[in-house]
Design a protein around this motif. Structure first.
Motif, PDB file in Angstrom:
ATOM      1  N   GLU C  71       0.881  -1.250   0.080  1.00 22.09           N
ATOM      2  CA  GLU C  71       0.123  -0.115  -0.187  1.00 22.09           C
ATOM      3  C   GLU C  71       0.977   1.352  -0.056  1.00 22.09           C
ATOM      4  OE1 GLU C  71      -2.987  -1.809   3.257  1.00 22.09           O
ATOM      5  OE2 GLU C  71      -3.064   0.510   3.112  1.00 22.09           O
ATOM      6  N   SER C  75       0.949   4.105  -2.949  1.00 21.30           N
ATOM      7  CA  SER C  75       0.436   5.519  -2.562  1.00 21.30           C
ATOM      8  C   SER C  75       1.730   6.382  -2.952  1.00 21.30           C
ATOM      9  CB  SER C  75       0.319   5.697  -1.224  1.00 21.30           C
ATOM     10  OG  SER C  75       1.392   5.808  -0.265  1.00 21.30           O
ATOM     11  N   SER C  78       1.905   6.928  -6.884  1.00 21.83           N
ATOM     12  CA  SER C  78       0.914   7.652  -7.391  1.00 21.83           C
ATOM     13  C   SER C  78       1.138   9.103  -7.040  1.00 21.83           C
ATOM     14  CB  SER C  78      -0.636   7.137  -6.716  1.00 21.83           C
ATOM     15  OG  SER C  78      -0.702   7.559  -5.488  1.00 21.83           O
ATOM     16  N   LYS C  79       1.986   9.370  -5.885  1.00 25.36           N
ATOM     17  CA  LYS C  79       2.215  10.807  -5.589  1.00 25.36           C
ATOM     18  C   LYS C  79       3.663  11.427  -6.261  1.00 25.36           C
ATOM     19  CE  LYS C  79       2.524  13.362  -1.109  1.00 25.36           C
ATOM     20  NZ  LYS C  79       2.184  13.164   0.196  1.00 25.36           N
TER      21      LYS C  79
END
Lengths: 148, 77, 148, 77
Positions: C71, C75, C78-79
């Motif tokens: 996870e 994240s 994606s950032k």
């Protein structure tokens, strides 16, 4: 200003991963260190106007750069609770994929190491009198410009 | 008076030598004018001058034998 | 949530400087990379109530930790505009002076690499189900607590 | 019903086993009460419960065979 002779930071050509590994291993006797932060600049093979960067050639104003590096070092040590800091910058030709900048900060706690490393990288990019020439495969070139 | 001029980065494409001794007026403003005359390619170029390894911000007095460095924007790292 | 099997991040015992050097060298063929940021956690020989920490012993809830790491990875990707990210955490005993955490982010530009690396370190400290037991010279111990 | 209990970190100093099957009520609140009775040393200890690898925030339903992990504050890195 300290009377200490500025420490050399320049190395000829690329900085090798073996050298970086050795630098890390030398800190295993420093038992107060809890965190290391490392920044590595790697020469990017940018494509500019259809031509591919194959290397960067670095030059410097040596005496002034070492004096500036000394100032940076003193300001960082006075601002952050560091155990130690090591900085190496290449001069001469560094091929795409090779490493030309190695900043290495160590501290008891992570925040000081991480923040100091990031700040040193910005100071080097903005203040160190070093110039990079991006050389293309056909030996033509353009002068590098930094994003500040 | 004579000063020692050092040239760096992209300015070496205009002044085809890294280091030279030249005659100069007694401050950096007059030196800049003289350089623009000697090397017209400098016109519009962005560079700082360092006198004896100190970056100058305004017009700065020169002395016999001063070292003046012409420094375009840095691009290390 | 992706169906991809979570990648293992755990290694037995200390992370060696040779391993770190090798990891760096593997990126020399990635010609779009311009910046690497590395964080290393090193076991500190703290003195607590007169006793000196000689090692930390790490345990984890493996399945949950790998899911959490997955996870975190998603994240972060994606950032930030990263090229790649590698994370290794020790399990078992790591002696004072040895390295127990290795976070390695690479990107075309420095800001993404630096910010992503710092954020991953914080997420690991706060969210990864791992516990460290600080072992003293006489084999007594206390449980480590993280500064968040 | 029977659940699978996993114990981590400093809680293994109180429950001297890493994993055990125990009888439980049908939610985490009742499990917590039962654990406090079985292991009085848990009183005042700060820990989260994860049910089938999901961290719980409020009272959570348990099912036969659920895996419940007792997780004190993390201290990795």
């Amino acid at each position: 200003m300290s009377e200490k002779k500025p420490k050399n930071v320049f190395v000829n050509g690329a900085i090798t991963s073996a050298f970086i590994g050795d630098s890390i291993s030398k800190h295993s006797t420093q038992l107060k260190i809890g965190a290391h932060s490392i920044f590595l600049g790697q020469v990017r093979s940018d494509v500019i106007g259809g031509k591919t960067v194959t290397a960067i050639e670095y030059t410097t104003y040596n005496e002034m750069a070492l004096e500036k590096m000394h100032e940076i070092r003193e300001s960082i040590f006075s601002k952050y609770a560091l155990t130690c800091m090591h900085i190496y910058h290449s001069l001469g030709r560094v091929a795409a994929g090779e490493i030309s900048l190695f900043v290495f900060t160590s501290a008891p706690h992570r925040k000081a190491a991480i923040d100091a490393c990031a700040e040193v990288v910005e100071l080097i990019k903005a203040q160190l009198p070093v110039w990079g020439k991006e050389v293309f495969a056909d030996e033509s070139y353009q002068w590098k410009s930094n994003n500040l | 008076m004579q000063i020692n001029l050092k040239v760096f980065g992209q300015l070496t494409d205009i002044i085809n030598i890294n280091e030279l001794n030249i005659q100069s007026g007694n401050d950096t403003d007059s030196l800049r004018k003289e350089l623009n005359t000697l090397f017209p390619g400098l016109a519009g170029r962005n560079f700082l001058m360092a006198v004896d390894q100190r970056t100058t911000t305004g017009n700065t007095i020169l002395n016999e034998g001063s070292t003046v460095a012409l420094m375009p924007p840095f691009s290390g790292g």
